[in-house]
Design a protein around this motif. Structure first.
Motif, short mmCIF file in Angstrom:
data_model
loop_
_atom_site.label_atom_id
_atom_site.label_comp_id
_atom_site.label_asym_id
_atom_site.label_seq_id
_atom_site.Cartn_x
_atom_site.Cartn_y
_atom_site.Cartn_z
N GLU A 170 -115.13 -8.01 23.30
CA GLU A 170 -115.96 -7.45 24.37
C GLU A 170 -117.26 -6.86 23.82
N HIS A 218 -103.59 -5.56 29.82
CA HIS A 218 -102.71 -6.11 28.79
C HIS A 218 -101.28 -5.59 28.94
N TRP A 236 -109.30 -8.23 21.82
CA TRP A 236 -110.04 -8.27 23.08
C TRP A 236 -111.18 -7.25 23.05
N ALA A 278 -110.24 -13.91 22.68
CA ALA A 278 -109.18 -13.20 21.95
C ALA A 278 -107.85 -13.94 22.07
N TYR A 324 -111.66 -11.89 26.84
CA TYR A 324 -110.21 -12.06 26.81
C TYR A 324 -109.85 -13.47 26.39
#
Length: 216
Positions: A30, A169, A26, A202, A199
């Motif tokens: 980003e 998370h 993630w 990922a 997100y």
């Protein structure tokens, strides 16, 4: 160089995005950093080659040239330091984000992980119901405190940061427990994190690993 991370060859979470390489994926998504993945079996985790990267035989690890890191929080922090977008520029705000990163992994995560272990390994024990009740109270206490901190804000301290990435998370492990239902601010916070395009990318990458093995 393109960094390489390690991930489970067959994740015990069955593609739910809960394995901790998800945090690193993630973060990399980003900041727009391409990465490679080395998949490891449970047997390989305990062998010397992997223990040279992580002495505790866990995932994820991170390699970039001569740099080798373990612990997801440390890896995310390194990524956030190397790339714009995951830490504030203001020094004091950056330190507050760092404090929240520690809070996510050191204060909020332990009771949630304990709950997961109780549910997984102690369900058939005579003390299970009482033990789960006690652990759930610890989790609810943290959720209540976090809800109070969030208030009506979208993120923990200003804009989205690595602190929110780690916190969301951590909280995702409660998704199937029903505990988040009593804390709508926290549930909405988690949903905002899940809705981020990085997100989603990922998660899709981690999910694809489970799908490939399930199909095989």
């Amino acid at each position: 160089m393109t960094p390489t991370i390690t991930a489970f060859e067959r994740s015990p979470d069955r593609g739910q995005g809960l394995a901790r390489d998800m945090r690193v994926r993630w973060a990399l998504e980003e900041v727009g950093q391409p990465y490679d993945v080395r998949f490891v079996s449970f047997r390989a985790l305990k062998q010397a080659a992997h223990r040279a990267r992580n002495p505790f035989g866990q995932i994820p690890t991170y390699e970039d040239g001569d740099l080798v890191l373990f612990e997801s929080g440390a890896i995310v922090f390194h990524i956030a330091q190397q790339h714009a977008g995951l830490l504030p520029d203001d020094p004091e705000s950056r330190l507050r984000a760092l404090a929240w990163m520690f809070a996510a992994t050191g204060t909020v995560d332990p009771p949630i992980m304990e709950r997961s272990m109780v549910a997984l390994f102690e369900r058939d024990k005579p003390w299970f119901e009482e033990r789960l009740r006690v652990v759930d109270e610890r989790v609810r206490k943290r959720l209540d405190e976090l809800s109070a901190r969030l208030g009506d804000a979208d993120w923990l301290d200003g804009g989205f940061s690595a602190a929110d990435l780690l916190m969301v998370h951590v909280l995702l492990r409660l998704r199937s427990s029903g505990l988040l239902d009593a804390f709508p601010r926290v549930a909405a916070y988690v949903a905002r994190g899940e809705a981020r395009p990085a997100y989603q990318r990922a998660f899709a990458a981690q999910r694809a690993v489970f799908t490939a093995h399930a199909g095989g």
